[in-house]
Write a protein that holds these residues in place. Structure first.
Motif, PDB file in Angstrom:
ATOM      1  N   SER A 125       0.820  -1.217   0.000  1.00  0.00           N
ATOM      2  CA  SER A 125       0.000   0.000   0.000  1.00  0.00           C
ATOM      3  C   SER A 125       0.851   1.262   0.000  1.00  0.00           C
ATOM      4  N   SER A 126       2.140   1.105  -0.262  1.00  0.00           N
ATOM      5  CA  SER A 126       3.056   2.247  -0.198  1.00  0.00           C
ATOM      6  C   SER A 126       2.777   3.269  -1.288  1.00  0.00           C
ATOM      7  N   GLN A 127       2.126   2.850  -2.380  1.00  0.00           N
ATOM      8  CA  GLN A 127       1.795   3.801  -3.440  1.00  0.00           C
ATOM      9  C   GLN A 127       0.840   4.887  -2.951  1.00  0.00           C
ATOM     10  N   TYR A 128       0.171   4.641  -1.834  1.00  0.00           N
ATOM     11  CA  TYR A 128      -0.722   5.625  -1.235  1.00  0.00           C
ATOM     12  C   TYR A 128      -0.124   6.248   0.031  1.00  0.00           C
ATOM     13  N   GLY A 129       1.155   6.003   0.259  1.00  0.00           N
ATOM     14  CA  GLY A 129       1.823   6.575   1.418  1.00  0.00           C
ATOM     15  C   GLY A 129       1.406   5.957   2.731  1.00  0.00           C
ATOM     16  N   MET A 130       0.847   4.763   2.708  1.00  0.00           N
ATOM     17  CA  MET A 130       0.337   4.145   3.929  1.00  0.00           C
ATOM     18  C   MET A 130       1.454   3.431   4.677  1.00  0.00           C
ATOM     19  N   ASP A 131       1.487   3.659   5.995  1.00  0.00           N
ATOM     20  CA  ASP A 131       2.572   3.127   6.811  1.00  0.00           C
ATOM     21  C   ASP A 131       2.112   2.537   8.134  1.00  0.00           C
ATOM     22  N   THR A 132       0.792   2.471   8.355  1.00  0.00           N
ATOM     23  CA  THR A 132       0.268   2.052   9.656  1.00  0.00           C
ATOM     24  C   THR A 132      -0.925   1.130   9.457  1.00  0.00           C
ATOM     25  N   VAL A 133      -1.018   0.093  10.312  1.00  0.00           N
ATOM     26  CA  VAL A 133      -2.075  -0.922  10.189  1.00  0.00           C
ATOM     27  C   VAL A 133      -2.665  -1.219  11.552  1.00  0.00           C
ATOM     28  N   PHE A 134      -3.975  -1.426  11.597  1.00  0.00           N
ATOM     29  CA  PHE A 134      -4.625  -1.971  12.783  1.00  0.00           C
ATOM     30  C   PHE A 134      -5.342  -3.240  12.363  1.00  0.00           C
ATOM     31  N   ASN A 151     -13.337   9.816  11.768  1.00  0.00           N
ATOM     32  CA  ASN A 151     -14.111  10.742  12.598  1.00  0.00           C
ATOM     33  C   ASN A 151     -13.214  11.438  13.612  1.00  0.00           C
ATOM     34  N   ASP A 152     -12.278  10.710  14.183  1.00  0.00           N
ATOM     35  CA  ASP A 152     -11.342  11.304  15.120  1.00  0.00           C
ATOM     36  C   ASP A 152     -10.423  12.298  14.408  1.00  0.00           C
ATOM     37  N   TYR A 153      -9.928  11.906  13.240  1.00  0.00           N
ATOM     38  CA  TYR A 153      -9.011  12.747  12.472  1.00  0.00           C
ATOM     39  C   TYR A 153      -9.670  14.052  12.041  1.00  0.00           C
ATOM     40  N   ARG A 154     -10.962  14.002  11.736  1.00  0.00           N
ATOM     41  CA  ARG A 154     -11.671  15.179  11.226  1.00  0.00           C
ATOM     42  C   ARG A 154     -12.534  15.864  12.285  1.00  0.00           C
ATOM     43  N   ALA A 155     -12.375  15.484  13.531  1.00  0.00           N
ATOM     44  CA  ALA A 155     -13.221  16.035  14.597  1.00  0.00           C
ATOM     45  C   ALA A 155     -13.081  17.567  14.687  1.00  0.00           C
ATOM     46  N   PRO A 156     -14.208  18.264  14.970  1.00  0.00           N
ATOM     47  CA  PRO A 156     -15.563  17.716  15.064  1.00  0.00           C
ATOM     48  C   PRO A 156     -16.178  17.573  13.674  1.00  0.00           C
ATOM     49  N   SER A 157     -16.721  16.419  13.382  1.00  0.00           N
ATOM     50  CA  SER A 157     -17.323  16.160  12.075  1.00  0.00           C
ATOM     51  C   SER A 157     -18.786  15.785  12.251  1.00  0.00           C
ATOM     52  N   LYS A 158     -19.562  15.961  11.188  1.00  0.00           N
ATOM     53  CA  LYS A 158     -20.999  15.709  11.263  1.00  0.00           C
ATOM     54  C   LYS A 158     -21.486  14.710  10.224  1.00  0.00           C
ATOM     55  N   TYR A 159     -20.688  14.472   9.171  1.00  0.00           N
ATOM     56  CA  TYR A 159     -21.215  13.723   8.036  1.00  0.00           C
ATOM     57  C   TYR A 159     -20.276  12.589   7.610  1.00  0.00           C
ATOM     58  N   GLY A 160     -20.886  11.594   6.995  1.00  0.00           N
ATOM     59  CA  GLY A 160     -20.185  10.574   6.231  1.00  0.00           C
ATOM     60  C   GLY A 160     -20.955  10.374   4.939  1.00  0.00           C
ATOM     61  N   ILE A 161     -20.274  10.022   3.860  1.00  0.00           N
ATOM     62  CA  ILE A 161     -20.928   9.838   2.561  1.00  0.00           C
ATOM     63  C   ILE A 161     -20.730   8.403   2.105  1.00  0.00           C
ATOM     64  N   ALA A 162     -21.822   7.776   1.686  1.00  0.00           N
ATOM     65  CA  ALA A 162     -21.804   6.412   1.161  1.00  0.00           C
ATOM     66  C   ALA A 162     -22.531   6.395  -0.177  1.00  0.00           C
ATOM     67  N   PRO A 321      -5.500   7.806  15.472  1.00  0.00           N
ATOM     68  CA  PRO A 321      -5.421   8.599  16.701  1.00  0.00           C
ATOM     69  C   PRO A 321      -4.128   8.309  17.460  1.00  0.00           C
ATOM     70  N   SER A 322      -3.605   9.321  18.118  1.00  0.00           N
ATOM     71  CA  SER A 322      -2.344   9.153  18.844  1.00  0.00           C
ATOM     72  C   SER A 322      -2.536   8.481  20.196  1.00  0.00           C
ATOM     73  N   GLU A 323      -3.727   8.615  20.794  1.00  0.00           N
ATOM     74  CA  GLU A 323      -3.968   8.008  22.102  1.00  0.00           C
ATOM     75  C   GLU A 323      -4.094   6.496  21.961  1.00  0.00           C
ATOM     76  N   LYS A 324      -3.396   5.742  22.788  1.00  0.00           N
ATOM     77  CA  LYS A 324      -3.359   4.285  22.668  1.00  0.00           C
ATOM     78  C   LYS A 324      -4.703   3.632  22.920  1.00  0.00           C
ATOM     79  N   ASN A 325      -5.578   4.289  23.716  1.00  0.00           N
ATOM     80  CA  ASN A 325      -6.831   3.638  24.098  1.00  0.00           C
ATOM     81  C   ASN A 325      -7.969   3.903  23.120  1.00  0.00           C
ATOM     82  N   ARG A 326      -7.698   4.589  21.999  1.00  0.00           N
ATOM     83  CA  ARG A 326      -8.774   4.928  21.081  1.00  0.00           C
ATOM     84  C   ARG A 326      -9.275   3.723  20.269  1.00  0.00           C
TER      85      ARG A 326
END
Length: 453
Positions: A125-134, A151-162, A321-326
């Motif tokens: 997935s490096s073509q998209y600059g991805m370096d982290t996995v959960f 949602n955490d990255y964009r907080a405060p957010s209100k919408y999602g699109i599907a 998120p940077s917090e370990k408990n998220r």
């Protein structure tokens, strides 16, 4: 079983033993979807697409368990690597809060665990600059985590699109972005703020000519829903836009180029995180590691599972998120066996050039189908070995699935009137020809009456 000479052989399906096993299973199992009364006998011979059931029927499986077994059954490309291991207990733990190791260093080990799988995933997935996995347990959990981190990255957010026709899972959160059959979402409340726009299938749709409703005279519905374009949604309040690069349950709907370019342009222009659901289309199924690689989009998060054997949410470190408990253990997966299988699968795809094979064998299948299909086959489409055949009626589709099964070929329906074909990624020319021949026989047997012979 010799894969090079094996052939389907069906006496009665389901046979008496299968019926007994199905009845036994049903005594305690909650109601769920079962495509066929196919009971794999794990003690009998199976190799690649060929598998034996509990009545001794030999079947040619062109479903790969909806892509969850990308190399079929007992495939030596993976199985030979397991023979050297003495397996341990526990092989599965809650969450990621444990390290697996074998030997003095990660470089010297012969036992790849979750750390090695994550390294492989960031590499492909490096073509998209991805370096982290959960890692998690399932595709739905991978999507739940994708929704959480954006949602955490964009907080405060209100919408999602599907997109209309999408299927992202059956957990409470993913049901809110699942927009295919109403039966999946019936009686369940939705997360607030989920907006739905049309999915533009590859039927020649573009800004000048569109019958799906995505493009209008005033532009795309996606762009028009945003302010300051005159819409009601502030782009800065959108947590994510989620997309199946190729819709699976919705009918193996492949997107138009104009549609994907517009998704790419809008998400880039407004800096909207793009979450791609590669649970069915990823890990080599389309002839690329990710179906997204075929298109101009730039995913910010990839959700994977099925062929990977575990769930995975893949992104860039700044989006997590940077917090370990998220994230934690609820939607986390520590599965040694699954991690090994996922790593060995990715290694086999690379070692045996299975992306090229999937592309070549997919073109072979489409050519055979298009040359010999009757007029009531409305469309043959696919990328790699993610193939679809669309019929004129749902009844004919159902009859062809049954007629194929009676002849020893396992297939699956999707959408309203489509059959999906998912042969193993290492399918041979013989196996594709064999399977398509049976499939065409089944279509002929059903005939214009749409009733199985």
């Amino acid at each position: 079983m010799d894969r090079d000479t094996a052939e389907p052989s069906v006496d009665a399906f389901p046979g008496p033993n299968a019926r007994e096993w199905v009845a036994f299973h049903g005594k305690n199992a909650a109601p769920s979807e079962y495509s066929h009364e196919f009971v794999w006998d794990i003690t009998r011979e199976a190799d690649g697409p060929f598998v034996t059931d509990v009545d001794g029927n030999v079947l040619l499986d062109f479903t790969c368990h909806i892509g969850a077994a990308p190399l079929g059954y007992n495939n030596e490309k993976i199985l030979e690597k397991f023979r050297e291991f003495d397996l341990v207990e526990p092989m599965k733990i809650a969450g990621q809060d444990m390290y697996f190791g074998a030997g003095p260093s990660p470089e010297d080990t012969t036992v790849p665990g979750s750390s090695h799988l994550m390294e492989k995933l960031t590499d492909v997935s490096s073509q998209y600059g991805m370096d982290t996995v959960f890692l998690s347990n399932s595709g739905a959990e991978a999507m739940e985590n994708a929704m959480k981190i954006t949602n955490d990255y964009r907080a405060p957010s209100k919408y999602g699109i599907a997109f209309a026709g999408s299927f992202h899972g059956r957990t409470f959160g993913t049901l809110s972005i699942t927009k295919s059959k109403e039966v999946y979402t019936r009686h369940y409340p939705e997360i607030a703020g989920i907006e739905t726009v049309p999915f533009c299938a590859d039927r020649g749709c573009d800004a000048a000519s569109c019958d799906c409703g995505f493009f209008t005279d005033a532009g795309s519905q996606l762009r028009n829903s945003l302010s300051p374009e005159g819409g009601h949604i502030n782009p800065e309040e959108i947590a994510f836009l989620t997309l199946e690069p190729i819709q699976g349950v919705g009918g193996y709907r492949f997107p138009s180029e104009a549609f994907m370019q517009e998704v790419a342009d809008v998400t880039d222009e407004y800096d909207i995180p793009l979450v791609v659901d590669e649970i069915q289309s990823g890990v080599g199924r389309t002839g690329e590691i990710w179906a997204s690689d075929h298109y101009p989009i730039e995913p910010d998060v990839i959700a994977s599972a099925k062929a990977l054997r575990v769930g995975a949410t893949i992104s860039r470190s700044e989006i997590f998120p940077s917090e370990k408990n998220r994230l934690g253990s609820t939607f986390g997966g520590g599965d040694l066996l699954g991690s090994m299988m996922g790593t060995f699968t990715l290694e086999a795809i690379d070692e045996y050039d299975l992306l090229d094979n999937a592309t070549t064998r997919g073109e072979q299948a489409k050519e055979l189908l298009r040359d010999d299909s009757p007029e009531y086959v409305e469309d043959v489409r696919g990328k790699g070995l993610m193939l679809a055949v669309e019929f004129d009626t749902p009844e004919r589709r159902t009859a062809v699935v049954q007629a194929s099964l009676e002849r020893g070929l396992l297939t699956l329906g999707c959408g309203k009137k489509t059959i999906r074909l998912l042969p193993p990624l290492d399918s041979s020319e013989r196996e594709i020809a064999f399977g398509i021949d049976i499939f065409l026989e089944a279509i002929d047997a059903v005939g214009p009456s749409a009733k199985a012979a």
